[in-house]
Design a protein around this motif. Structure first.
Motif, PDB file in Angstrom:
ATOM      1  N   GLU A  64       0.790  -1.226   0.000  1.00 19.95           N
ATOM      2  CA  GLU A  64       0.000   0.000   0.000  1.00 19.95           C
ATOM      3  C   GLU A  64       0.824   1.278   0.000  1.00 19.95           C
ATOM      4  O   GLU A  64       0.268   2.356  -0.202  1.00 19.95           O
ATOM      5  CB  GLU A  64      -0.955  -0.008   1.202  1.00 19.95           C
ATOM      6  N   SER A  65       2.131   1.181   0.232  1.00 21.63           N
ATOM      7  CA  SER A  65       2.925   2.403   0.323  1.00 21.63           C
ATOM      8  C   SER A  65       4.066   2.477  -0.675  1.00 21.63           C
ATOM      9  O   SER A  65       4.733   3.502  -0.754  1.00 21.63           O
ATOM     10  CB  SER A  65       3.501   2.546   1.732  1.00 21.63           C
ATOM     11  N   GLY A  66       4.303   1.425  -1.394  1.00 25.21           N
ATOM     12  CA  GLY A  66       5.482   1.419  -2.246  1.00 25.21           C
ATOM     13  C   GLY A  66       6.686   1.056  -1.401  1.00 25.21           C
ATOM     14  O   GLY A  66       6.554   0.453  -0.344  1.00 25.21           O
ATOM     15  N   ARG A  67       7.862   1.452  -1.845  1.00 26.30           N
ATOM     16  CA  ARG A  67       9.064   1.038  -1.125  1.00 26.30           C
ATOM     17  C   ARG A  67       9.880   2.220  -0.633  1.00 26.30           C
ATOM     18  O   ARG A  67      11.068   2.113  -0.410  1.00 26.30           O
ATOM     19  CB  ARG A  67       9.876   0.131  -2.023  1.00 26.30           C
ATOM     20  N   GLU A  68       9.218   3.334  -0.416  1.00 23.60           N
ATOM     21  CA  GLU A  68       9.888   4.503   0.142  1.00 23.60           C
ATOM     22  C   GLU A  68       9.722   4.454   1.652  1.00 23.60           C
ATOM     23  O   GLU A  68       8.629   4.258   2.164  1.00 23.60           O
ATOM     24  CB  GLU A  68       9.262   5.773  -0.447  1.00 23.60           C
ATOM     25  N   ALA A  71       7.110   6.660   3.520  1.00 25.91           N
ATOM     26  CA  ALA A  71       5.745   6.235   3.193  1.00 25.91           C
ATOM     27  C   ALA A  71       5.390   4.947   3.933  1.00 25.91           C
ATOM     28  O   ALA A  71       4.257   4.779   4.400  1.00 25.91           O
ATOM     29  CB  ALA A  71       5.595   6.042   1.689  1.00 25.91           C
ATOM     30  N   GLU A  72       6.361   4.039   4.063  1.00 25.14           N
ATOM     31  CA  GLU A  72       6.112   2.792   4.796  1.00 25.14           C
ATOM     32  C   GLU A  72       5.836   3.078   6.273  1.00 25.14           C
ATOM     33  O   GLU A  72       4.910   2.506   6.856  1.00 25.14           O
ATOM     34  CB  GLU A  72       7.309   1.853   4.666  1.00 25.14           C
ATOM     35  N   ILE A  73       6.619   3.960   6.859  1.00 26.70           N
ATOM     36  CA  ILE A  73       6.423   4.300   8.274  1.00 26.70           C
ATOM     37  C   ILE A  73       5.057   4.959   8.474  1.00 26.70           C
ATOM     38  O   ILE A  73       4.304   4.594   9.375  1.00 26.70           O
ATOM     39  CB  ILE A  73       7.568   5.206   8.777  1.00 26.70           C
ATOM     40  N   ASP A  74       4.724   5.908   7.609  1.00 26.92           N
ATOM     41  CA  ASP A  74       3.427   6.584   7.718  1.00 26.92           C
ATOM     42  C   ASP A  74       2.273   5.590   7.571  1.00 26.92           C
ATOM     43  O   ASP A  74       1.313   5.630   8.331  1.00 26.92           O
ATOM     44  CB  ASP A  74       3.300   7.686   6.668  1.00 26.92           C
ATOM     45  N   ARG A  75       2.384   4.700   6.594  1.00 28.69           N
ATOM     46  CA  ARG A  75       1.301   3.729   6.366  1.00 28.69           C
ATOM     47  C   ARG A  75       1.181   2.761   7.536  1.00 28.69           C
ATOM     48  O   ARG A  75       0.076   2.421   7.955  1.00 28.69           O
ATOM     49  CB  ARG A  75       1.551   2.952   5.062  1.00 28.69           C
ATOM     50  N   ARG A  84      -1.020   9.424  11.783  1.00 29.83           N
ATOM     51  CA  ARG A  84       0.349   9.513  11.265  1.00 29.83           C
ATOM     52  C   ARG A  84       1.321   9.690  12.441  1.00 29.83           C
ATOM     53  O   ARG A  84       0.940  10.231  13.469  1.00 29.83           O
ATOM     54  CB  ARG A  84       0.477  10.683  10.306  1.00 29.83           C
ATOM     55  N   PRO A  85       2.563   9.259  12.258  1.00 27.83           N
ATOM     56  CA  PRO A  85       3.538   9.471  13.339  1.00 27.83           C
ATOM     57  C   PRO A  85       3.902  10.947  13.428  1.00 27.83           C
ATOM     58  O   PRO A  85       3.932  11.649  12.416  1.00 27.83           O
ATOM     59  CB  PRO A  85       4.737   8.629  12.901  1.00 27.83           C
ATOM     60  N   ASP A  86       4.196  11.406  14.636  1.00 26.50           N
ATOM     61  CA  ASP A  86       4.692  12.780  14.761  1.00 26.50           C
ATOM     62  C   ASP A  86       6.165  12.767  14.342  1.00 26.50           C
ATOM     63  O   ASP A  86       6.758  11.702  14.149  1.00 26.50           O
ATOM     64  CB  ASP A  86       4.468  13.336  16.173  1.00 26.50           C
ATOM     65  N   PRO A  87       6.782  13.924  14.146  1.00 28.53           N
ATOM     66  CA  PRO A  87       8.177  13.964  13.667  1.00 28.53           C
ATOM     67  C   PRO A  87       9.145  13.165  14.537  1.00 28.53           C
ATOM     68  O   PRO A  87      10.045  12.501  14.020  1.00 28.53           O
ATOM     69  CB  PRO A  87       8.510  15.452  13.674  1.00 28.53           C
ATOM     70  N   SER A  88       8.963  13.219  15.837  1.00 29.95           N
ATOM     71  CA  SER A  88       9.839  12.466  16.741  1.00 29.95           C
ATOM     72  C   SER A  88       9.680  10.958  16.525  1.00 29.95           C
ATOM     73  O   SER A  88      10.669  10.221  16.481  1.00 29.95           O
ATOM     74  CB  SER A  88       9.529  12.841  18.189  1.00 29.95           C
ATOM     75  N   THR A  92      12.502   8.311  15.181  1.00 28.32           N
ATOM     76  CA  THR A  92      12.802   7.101  15.952  1.00 28.32           C
ATOM     77  C   THR A  92      12.620   5.861  15.094  1.00 28.32           C
ATOM     78  O   THR A  92      13.455   4.948  15.123  1.00 28.32           O
ATOM     79  CB  THR A  92      11.902   7.024  17.205  1.00 28.32           C
ATOM     80  N   ALA A  93      11.539   5.831  14.318  1.00 27.92           N
ATOM     81  CA  ALA A  93      11.270   4.681  13.448  1.00 27.92           C
ATOM     82  C   ALA A  93      12.352   4.538  12.380  1.00 27.92           C
ATOM     83  O   ALA A  93      12.818   3.426  12.102  1.00 27.92           O
ATOM     84  CB  ALA A  93       9.900   4.815  12.803  1.00 27.92           C
TER      85      ALA A  93
END
Length: 149
Positions: A64-68, A71-75, A84-88, A92-93
């Motif tokens: 669902e996010s491709g391989r960027e 985008a993977e972390i957000d998805r 969505r994750p906050d900047p921190s 960390t991720a």
């Protein structure tokens, strides 16, 4: 919470839920006691079922996010926590995935078996895929979002 939609046969207990004090399925259970024990955490961290969930989750994130990476972390956060994750959290991720990929690459070089995403692209780096599985496993087992929100 995780057991609400699990199909259970009365004469066969769901193995993972035994650690979570699953009530007897032959009698009604109006109230359950709350318990927190080491076997509960260990079954979520080390159990085959939770690893299978993480592998499927990672496969879905890739599809669902491709391989960027961003985008993977957000998805993954959207699917796990409906936000969505906050900047921190994103930083960390990204740090976790970078470090975990090098750890997994060492395991791979030693010939150890890796937990890979379900339906991962054929040309995907296996160490990167296994690190994403570890990240998804962490998201599924983390209560940090409950404590911080």
């Amino acid at each position: 919470r995780r057991s609400v939609y699990i199909f259970v046969r009365r004469n066969s207990r769901y193995p993972m839920l035994q650690a979570f004090d699953m009530p007897d399925t032959h009698e009604s259970c109006g109230r359950r006691d709350t318990t927190i024990t080491a076997p509960q955490a260990l079954s979520l961290l080390n159990g085959k079922v939770s690893l299978d969930w993480a592998q499927s989750f990672a496969g879905r994130v890739i599809r669902e996010s491709g391989r960027e990476l961003r985008a993977e972390i957000d998805r993954a956060y959207l699917l796990a926590y409906a936000r969505r994750p906050d900047p921190s959290e994103r930083d960390t991720a990204m740090t976790f995935l970078d470090r975990q990929q090098s750890i997994v690459a060492k395991r791979q070089a030693e010939g150890k078996k890796l937990a890979l995403p379900v339906s991962a692209p054929v040309d995907m780096d296996e160490a990167r895929g296994a690190a994403l599985v570890d990240f998804c496993h962490m998201l599924l087992n983390s209560n940090e979002f409950v404590l911080n929100r």
